[in-house]
Design a protein around this motif. Structure first.
Motif: not given
Length: 305
Positions: A179-203
């Motif tokens: 998606l990043r490559g498709e929307v960058e020409p429109e001025g939209v930035a795309v970020g990806i967050a990489y989460l490790h061990w996080t203390g949510t109820d899922m864990l």
């Protein structure tokens, strides 16, 4: 109908470049989504909380520092998300930041996991992210905004007994990169967050999951640390402020990127040992849906089908 709350401004908002802008956070009822909504609100952003649990969303909204709108929507329902996008724009204005955070997980052997539940994980974590982007990209194009995909180190190396979650997070990363490559020409930035061990109820059920328990045990001490949703939200909010292409939570994960080709081998080796040593009863048990959010989603989904 969406619920709108006008809360008192937070003093920190006057110092933030995000002040007055609109952020949409999916999966905002608890965990990282709730914590990030709280952090962005403290920076003066108007917040749209999206999720399946309307009552819980309203409770979160009541504690935020700025104007919020709550919209109950299933991210796997494109029509519902399209309606949510219209409601957000009508109530708050066009979105400047959209965070595709909604996610669930299921643990257990692939062959004993209910096929519908396995597909639900893919639908929420991957298809839901794409649906979210499709609904809000027209607004982001107008605001030259920022789309943040919440991924995971599960995309680095797939763990047995977590096939749906790992596949969905790897797919979500690939989707965001494309998606990043498709929307960058429109001025939209795309970020990806990489989460490790996080203390949510899922864990909360990690000790019931033999492979995840083993993987964590074999990591260095600093890598075994479980970070609170509030700490993770601080890292994410900093990335949002800077429209970062990659956000690492914790930050040391950035140094793992060059080593990613090695991770599948390491994970596979640890998993093989654990599966070989574990009892049939322990390894054959279907751990099921992880966390209160996942249970709420699965219960609602089953009641509707």
């Amino acid at each position: 109908m969406p619920t709108v709350r006008h809360n008192r401004p937070h003093p920190a908002e006057h110092d933030s470049p995000l002040r007055g802008r609109v952020a949409v956070v999916t999966g905002a009822a608890r965990g990282v989504g709730e914590a990030l909504a709280r952090r962005l609100s403290a920076q003066g952003m108007r917040i749209a909380l999206l999720g399946r649990e309307e009552e819980t969303l309203s409770q979160v909204a009541a504690t935020l520092a700025t104007t919020t709108v709550c919209v109950a929507a299933d991210v796997t329902d494109q029509a519902a998300l399209d309606r949510a996008a219209r409601q957000v724009e009508e109530r708050l204005g066009a979105a400047d930041v959209v965070v595709a955070n909604a996610g669930i997980a299921v643990g257990g052997p692939f062959t004993s996991t209910d096929a519908e539940l396995w597909r639900r994980v893919i639908d929420v974590n991957l298809v839901g992210a794409a649906n979210t982007a499709r609904a809000f990209l027209p607004q982001l194009a107008r605001t030259r905004g920022y789309f943040l995909q919440i991924a995971s180190t599960a995309a680095f190396g797939s763990a047995p007994m977590m096939s749906a979650y790992c596949a969905s997070k790897a797919g979500a990363e690939s989707f965001a990169l494309a998606l990043r490559g498709e929307v960058e020409p429109e001025g939209v930035a795309v970020g990806i967050a990489y989460l490790h061990w996080t203390g949510t109820d899922m864990l909360a059920g990690i000790d019931e999951h033999p492979v995840l328990r083993a993987l964590r045990r074999h990591q260095p001490s600093f890598a075994r640390r479980i970070h609170s949703p509030a700490q993770v939200a601080d890292w994410l909010a900093t990335g949002v402020t800077h429209r970062a292409r990659s956000i690492y939570a914790p930050p040391w994960l950035r140094w793992c990127q060059p080593l990613r080709p090695l991770f599948p081998f390491v994970v596979s080796r640890v998993a093989r040992h654990e599966l070989r040593e574990g009892s049939t009863d322990d390894l054959g048990a279907d751990v099921g849906v992880l966390g209160a959010g996942g249970h709420a989603d699965w219960t609602s989904f089953r009641s509707e089908t």
